[in-house]
Write a protein that holds these residues in place. Structure first.
Motif, short mmCIF file in Angstrom:
data_model
loop_
_atom_site.label_atom_id
_atom_site.label_comp_id
_atom_site.label_asym_id
_atom_site.label_seq_id
_atom_site.Cartn_x
_atom_site.Cartn_y
_atom_site.Cartn_z
N LEU A 1 0.89 -1.59 0.22
CA LEU A 1 -0.11 -0.39 0.35
C LEU A 1 0.83 1.33 -0.12
O LEU A 1 1.55 1.65 0.82
N ASP A 2 0.82 2.19 -1.26
CA ASP A 2 1.70 2.99 -1.46
C ASP A 2 0.54 3.67 -1.99
O ASP A 2 0.96 4.12 -3.27
N PRO A 3 -0.49 5.13 -2.06
CA PRO A 3 -1.02 5.54 -1.97
C PRO A 3 -0.83 6.37 -3.69
O PRO A 3 0.52 6.89 -3.60
N ALA A 4 -0.91 6.19 -4.36
CA ALA A 4 -0.81 6.47 -6.09
C ALA A 4 -0.14 6.05 -6.73
O ALA A 4 0.91 6.32 -8.07
N ARG A 5 0.85 5.13 -5.53
CA ARG A 5 1.45 4.55 -6.79
C ARG A 5 1.36 2.62 -6.87
O ARG A 5 1.73 2.08 -7.86
N ALA A 6 1.00 2.11 -5.75
CA ALA A 6 1.15 0.86 -5.65
C ALA A 6 0.18 0.20 -4.47
O ALA A 6 0.06 0.68 -3.43
N ILE A 7 -0.41 -0.83 -5.07
CA ILE A 7 -1.78 -1.33 -3.85
C ILE A 7 -1.63 -3.05 -4.35
O ILE A 7 -2.39 -2.69 -5.77
N GLY A 8 -0.99 -3.69 -3.33
CA GLY A 8 -1.52 -5.36 -3.88
C GLY A 8 -1.60 -6.22 -2.20
O GLY A 8 -2.24 -5.58 -1.55
N TRP A 9 -2.60 -7.69 -2.86
CA TRP A 9 -3.12 -7.91 -1.43
C TRP A 9 -3.60 -9.23 -1.89
O TRP A 9 -2.86 -9.98 -3.46
N VAL A 10 -2.52 -10.39 -0.88
CA VAL A 10 -3.27 -11.89 -1.36
C VAL A 10 -4.22 -12.21 -0.52
O VAL A 10 -5.04 -11.86 -0.12
N THR A 11 -4.81 -13.80 -1.05
CA THR A 11 -6.54 -13.87 -1.09
C THR A 11 -6.15 -15.45 -0.28
O THR A 11 -5.61 -16.22 -0.67
N GLY A 12 -6.93 -14.88 0.30
CA GLY A 12 -6.93 -16.39 0.91
C GLY A 12 -8.55 -16.79 1.52
O GLY A 12 -8.76 -16.60 0.75
N TYR A 13 -8.03 -17.74 2.87
CA TYR A 13 -10.16 -18.08 3.82
C TYR A 13 -9.76 -18.52 4.89
O TYR A 13 -8.61 -18.56 5.24
N ARG A 14 -10.97 -18.53 5.41
CA ARG A 14 -11.15 -19.05 6.78
C ARG A 14 -11.13 -20.12 6.88
O ARG A 14 -12.20 -21.09 6.43
N LYS A 15 -10.08 -21.46 7.29
CA LYS A 15 -10.59 -22.08 7.60
C LYS A 15 -11.16 -22.96 8.62
O LYS A 15 -11.69 -22.00 9.82
#
Length: 158
Positions: free
Chosen positions: A76-90
């Motif tokens: 999370l770098d405002p106006a430059r980059a945003i990203g996330w990993v995806t998962g789930y609750r077991k």
């Protein structure tokens, strides 16, 4: 072997506006090119690395059809980059992340233009997840381009 795919599109708006759309979980269903993302469960703007946000999903090949993901902001770098990993609750309540990263990199081209690169990186997927038979990437070749076009449409709509 490359375990990452990406696409790039120039969007006719500021990097700040593009980032604001991407940081709004409620916009993610409209951005998604697969139709899998149905709706944000959590509506707070993405504001810090480590933040969790849930999305309602649907996929015909998923054992439950409808399901929920838990995503963790990694970049999370405002106006430059945003990203996330995806998962789930077991079933035991613990979170498990699959190791794939969705990331948007923004390169300002002036006050009314931004080059946006969307990448999907599955290089950190552990072997036990790969052993489940998930194909990577799990979407067709036009998905990233379609998602960027949807993002551009949302930004143009204001």
């Amino acid at each position: 072997m490359t375990e990452k795919v990406s696409a790039t599109l120039t969007i006719a708006t500021s990097a700040e506006q593009v980032f604001a759309v991407l940081a709004d979980p409620a916009a993610h269903a409209a951005i998604d090119g697969t139709g899998w993302v149905q709706a944000a469960v959590d509506h707070a703007p993405l504001a810090a690395p480590g933040q969790l946000f849930r999305m309602g999903m649907h996929h015909a090949d998923h054992p439950d059809g409808d399901y929920e993901t838990v995503n963790k902001v990694e970049v999370l770098d405002p106006a430059r980059a945003i990203g996330w990993v995806t998962g789930y609750r077991k079933g035991d309540g613990e979170l498990e992340f699959g190791g794939w990263l969705w990331r948007y990199d923004l390169a300002p081209l002036g006050p009314a233009g931004t080059e946006v690169t969307l990448s999907y990186d599955w290089s950190a997927v552990p072997q036990f997840v790969r052993d489940r038979g998930i194909q990577f990437p799990p979407f067709g070749p036009g998905h990233l381009d379609g998602s960027l076009r949807h993002l551009a449409e949302l930004c143009a709509a204001g």
